[in-house]
Design an enzyme around this catalytic site. Structure first.
Site, PDB file in Angstrom:
ATOM      1  N   TYR A   1       0.735  -1.153   0.152  1.00  0.00           N
ATOM      2  CA  TYR A   1      -0.078  -0.062  -0.059  1.00  0.00           C
ATOM      3  C   TYR A   1       0.819   1.314  -0.044  1.00  0.00           C
ATOM      4  CZ  TYR A   1      -3.464  -3.379   0.961  1.00  0.00           C
ATOM      5  OH  TYR A   1      -4.527  -4.468   1.052  1.00  0.00           O
TER       6      TYR A   1
ATOM      7  N   HIS B   1      -8.810   1.313  -5.557  1.00  0.00           N
ATOM      8  CA  HIS B   1      -8.030   0.258  -4.743  1.00  0.00           C
ATOM      9  C   HIS B   1      -6.701   0.737  -5.151  1.00  0.00           C
ATOM     10  CE1 HIS B   1     -11.371  -1.965  -4.045  1.00  0.00           C
ATOM     11  NE2 HIS B   1     -11.903  -2.028  -5.347  1.00  0.00           N
TER      12      HIS B   1
END
Length: 154
Positions: A32, A109
């Site tokens: 991430y 996302h």
């Protein structure tokens, strides 16, 4: 010509982030990245402002709270950018709620979910979304807002 100053001001964009996104920058930075949720909100606010829109941002780890926010958005926002996180793959209730505001939805996302575990390849949100941005890191939020404004303007 109307003198109502709110008439020319578009309704804000709603930015919603789902479970565990409050841990951005800490949780699995190899997937991430190191940007935090505050960095995401700052980027989204700057992008929306540049395009003439306000932004309301919220994050929750509680599905019912997210659904309540979506219900409350009806008539209050121009569009929604959502990273449903884990609920992407599990929540029919979230998908059902996203049709209620009757505004364009952009799904975001941070990682490329299609390069990850098989269960992440299915989204209950995607069939409702006007567009889906995956794998561009936090820049995906910027891209989603830009595309959302194009859709709203059309």
């Amino acid at each position: 010509m109307s003198t109502d100053p709110t008439e020319s001001t578009p309704l804000p964009i709603l930015l919603l982030n789902g479970p565990n996104l409050n841990t951005l920058g800490l949780r699995q930075p190899e997937i991430y990245g190191s940007d935090t949720l505050a960095d995401v909100v700052d980027l989204a606010e700057r992008t929306a402002s540049e395009l003439g829109y306000g932004l309301r941002a919220a994050q929750t780890n509680h599905e019912g709270e997210m659904i309540d926010w979506i219900h409350e958005a009806r008539g209050q926002v121009s569009g929604i950018v959502i990273n449903p996180a884990g609920w992407t793959h599990t929540s029919v209730a979230l998908a059902d709620a996203l049709v209620i505001p009757e505004v364009p939805i952009m799904e975001v996302h941070i990682s490329n979910v299609h390069k990850r575990e098989a269960f992440r390849h299915h989204s209950y949100v995607s069939p409702i979304a006007a567009g889906i941005i995956v794998g561009y890191g936090v820049r995906g939020y910027e891209f989603a807002i830009r595309r959302l404004v194009e859709l709203i303007s059309d």
